[in-house]
Design an enzyme around this catalytic site. Structure first.
Site, PDB file in Angstrom:
ATOM      1  N   ASP A 159      40.339  40.534  37.671  1.00  0.00           N
ATOM      2  CA  ASP A 159      41.251  41.190  36.576  1.00  0.00           C
ATOM      3  C   ASP A 159      42.355  42.018  37.596  1.00  0.00           C
ATOM      4  O   ASP A 159      42.238  42.062  38.827  1.00  0.00           O
ATOM      5  CB  ASP A 159      40.303  42.565  35.939  1.00  0.00           C
ATOM      6  N   GLU A 160      43.504  42.650  37.003  1.00  0.00           N
ATOM      7  CA  GLU A 160      44.393  43.316  37.365  1.00  0.00           C
ATOM      8  C   GLU A 160      44.903  42.421  38.813  1.00  0.00           C
ATOM      9  O   GLU A 160      45.334  43.298  39.877  1.00  0.00           O
ATOM     10  CB  GLU A 160      43.835  44.704  37.924  1.00  0.00           C
ATOM     11  N   ALA A 161      44.885  41.372  38.809  1.00  0.00           N
ATOM     12  CA  ALA A 161      45.558  40.614  40.068  1.00  0.00           C
ATOM     13  C   ALA A 161      47.082  40.639  39.714  1.00  0.00           C
ATOM     14  O   ALA A 161      47.863  39.626  39.937  1.00  0.00           O
ATOM     15  CB  ALA A 161      45.066  39.058  40.200  1.00  0.00           C
TER      16      ALA A 161
END
Length: 533
Positions: A338-340
């Protein structure tokens, strides 16, 4: 007749009378009063709600003569010993384990339509019988049995009261096989003892998966022998600049074993390619420019990324997953994802295409946050959805399309079951980026119908994550998890037909005295009719 002949019978009669009077006095003045009768908890008042309840008949009363009768197998005996260990301190009864006799509390395995975790509880005046097809079912039945006894049964000192279990039958099995809770030990580190405490709290509500978030920007929490600086350097920080910490491999194995004894499976997570500053700070070669950044103690997200183009990145990933898989007997390994935000979409897809086969090579099933559905989820992978009610239709459709193509889903909507969200604007702990999440909101949704376009069969379970940006102690964990955690557990266990806020809030309120007895400090939501006093 001699003098002695005349007086001996009279003396004996007098002494006998005096002894009778004295004995009567002792009986009257010295006997313990009969224990007060606590109200009997109805069979349908437990959490999670059972699948089927048939009340009827007189209750069973535990007494000093009660024994715990077990089948001959070692696992059944362990469940029986666990039950006796819960009951002995508060009742003061010996509760011996035995394979003989009748009555008492019986734990019994037999072939039947119970599934891997279901059970039947039958209670009547002569005893209580728990029956299941597998030891996990017996263990879950034991948790139901605990809740049918007065809350004082959870105390560690002898309580003088009556211990009665309502008569009737419960037939029970879970709606979903995956019923999880996540603990973030990366933002703030929690000790082995603190994690054990949380495992015990999860087990009480039939949660069977503990997702441990073991790495993030702020700290790396598991020793990896092939990359030792991950723990020794990357583990020595946390949010706010604390000393951090990490689990040795022996400590991690212990946690896995402790959880398994409570039929909880540990799901380790190494978040990547983002949320990786602790690893990047530990080894300069993992950075595209070869320069290690400083350790990070803030709370912002999305700034870090493994170097997708470097071969050493995949050597690193292979080594970490190989060691972690060997330490973890459970089925799953979570790869985050996530949130890369610092990774381009093309690089993200490339990374996930190379990493997923590494996980399967070492015999684990893949779990990733739902952003994995924007790449190519491997066959058998599970995507964990953490979006909001307000998440864009396009993102939800991406997840739904993956589900229709065979990717299973674990539902963790942040504005429903993120346990670190504030209850109200005045809550001293937690965050509010996903909104304020009071108890009713966390409970009042249906996992099977939550995401449009997702086949009900694609939903594999529910998980309640607890992120720790603001949490430092077990008391902090308890306050944010309770009373919302039992609701998430019920969403995972109980049939959809039992789902009703008005009846649930009454059952939930009755848990308050149990948490008091267990030393769990919880949020006294005004939405719940807690017992007075």
């Amino acid at each position: 007749m001699t003098r002695n002949d005349r007086t001996t019978p009279r003396t004996a009669r007098v002494l006998g009378s005096l002894l009778l009077v004295a004995a009567a006095g002792v009986f009257t003045l010295g006997a313990a009063p009969a224990p007060p009768k606590a109200p009997v908890t109805p069979l349908n008042q437990v959490v999670p709600a059972p699948a089927s309840v048939t009340p009827g008949g007189a209750p069973y009363r535990l007494t000093r003569a009660t024994a715990v009768r077990v089948d001959g197998s070692a696992e059944v005996r362990r469940v029986g010993a666990y039950l006796a260990g819960v009951l002995r301190p508060s009742t003061g009864y010996p509760l011996p384990l035995t394979e003989r006799g009748a009555g008492g509390i019986r734990l019994h395995l037999e072939k039947g339509d119970f599934g891997a975790e279901g059970y039947r509880l039958r209670s009547g005046p002569t005893g209580v019988t728990l029956t299941a097809s597998a030891p996990a079912g017996l263990f879950h039945g034991v948790q139901t049995l605990r809740q049918l006894l007065p809350a004082a049964v959870e105390k560690k000192t002898v309580q003088h009261q009556s211990w009665r279990i309502a008569g009737g039958t419960i037939e029970d099995r879970p709606r979903y096989a995956y019923r999880g809770a996540m603990l973030d030990v990366s933002r703030h580190f929690f000790t082995v003892a603190q994690v054990e405490r949380y495992i015990d709290e999860l087990a009480l509500y039939k949660v069977n998966e503990l997702h441990l978030h073991l790495s993030d920007d702020q700290g790396w929490r598991i020793a990896i022998n092939s990359w030792p600086r991950l723990a020794s350097y990357g583990g020595a920080s946390e949010v706010g600049g604390g000393k951090g910490g990490f689990y040795t491999q022996a400590e991690y194995r212990h946690l896995v074993s402790y959880a398994a004894a409570r039929y909880v499976e540990v799901v380790p997570e190494i978040d990547m390619p983002g949320h990786t500053n602790a690893a990047l700070a530990s080894y300069a070669k993992l950075n595209c420019d070869g320069v290690a950044p400083p350790r990070y103690t803030g709370t912002e997200v999305g700034f870090s990324s493994l170097c997708v183009s470097k071969d050493v990145t995949y050597t690193f990933v292979n080594d970490v997953i190989k060691e972690l898989a060997a330490l973890t007997p459970g089925r799953y390994l979570h790869i985050g994802g996530d949130e890369a935000h610092s990774t381009s979409h093309a690089d993200y897809v490339t990374f996930m295409d190379r990493v997923q086969p590494i996980v399967t090579k070492y015999g684990k099933k893949i779990i990733g946050w739902h952003q994995l559905t924007g790449a190519h989820p491997a066959k058998g992978a599970l995507a964990q959805y953490w979006g909001l009610d307000s998440t864009s239709a396009a993102e939800k459709e991406q997840v739904a399309q993956a589900a229709r193509n065979g990717t299973g889903l674990i539902l963790s909507p942040a504005d429903r079951v993120y346990l670190d969200m504030k209850y109200t604007k005045d809550t001293g702990l937690g965050l509010s980026w996903a909104g304020l999440v009071e108890v009713r909101r966390s409970y009042d949704w249906d996992p099977g119908a939550y995401l449009a376009g997702v086949p009900a069969s694609a939903v594999k379970g529910v998980e309640a994550p607890l992120w720790s940006e603001t949490l430092k102690t077990s008391a902090d964990i308890d306050y944010m998890a309770f009373p919302r955690l039992p609701g998430a557990a019920e969403l995972g266990w109980s049939p959809a037909a039992t789902h009703d806020w008005d009846t649930y809030k009454v059952r939930l309120a009755a848990q308050g005295p149990r948490w008091d007895a267990l030393g769990i400090g919880y949020y006294h939501s005004p939405q719940v009719p807690w017992p007075s006093g």
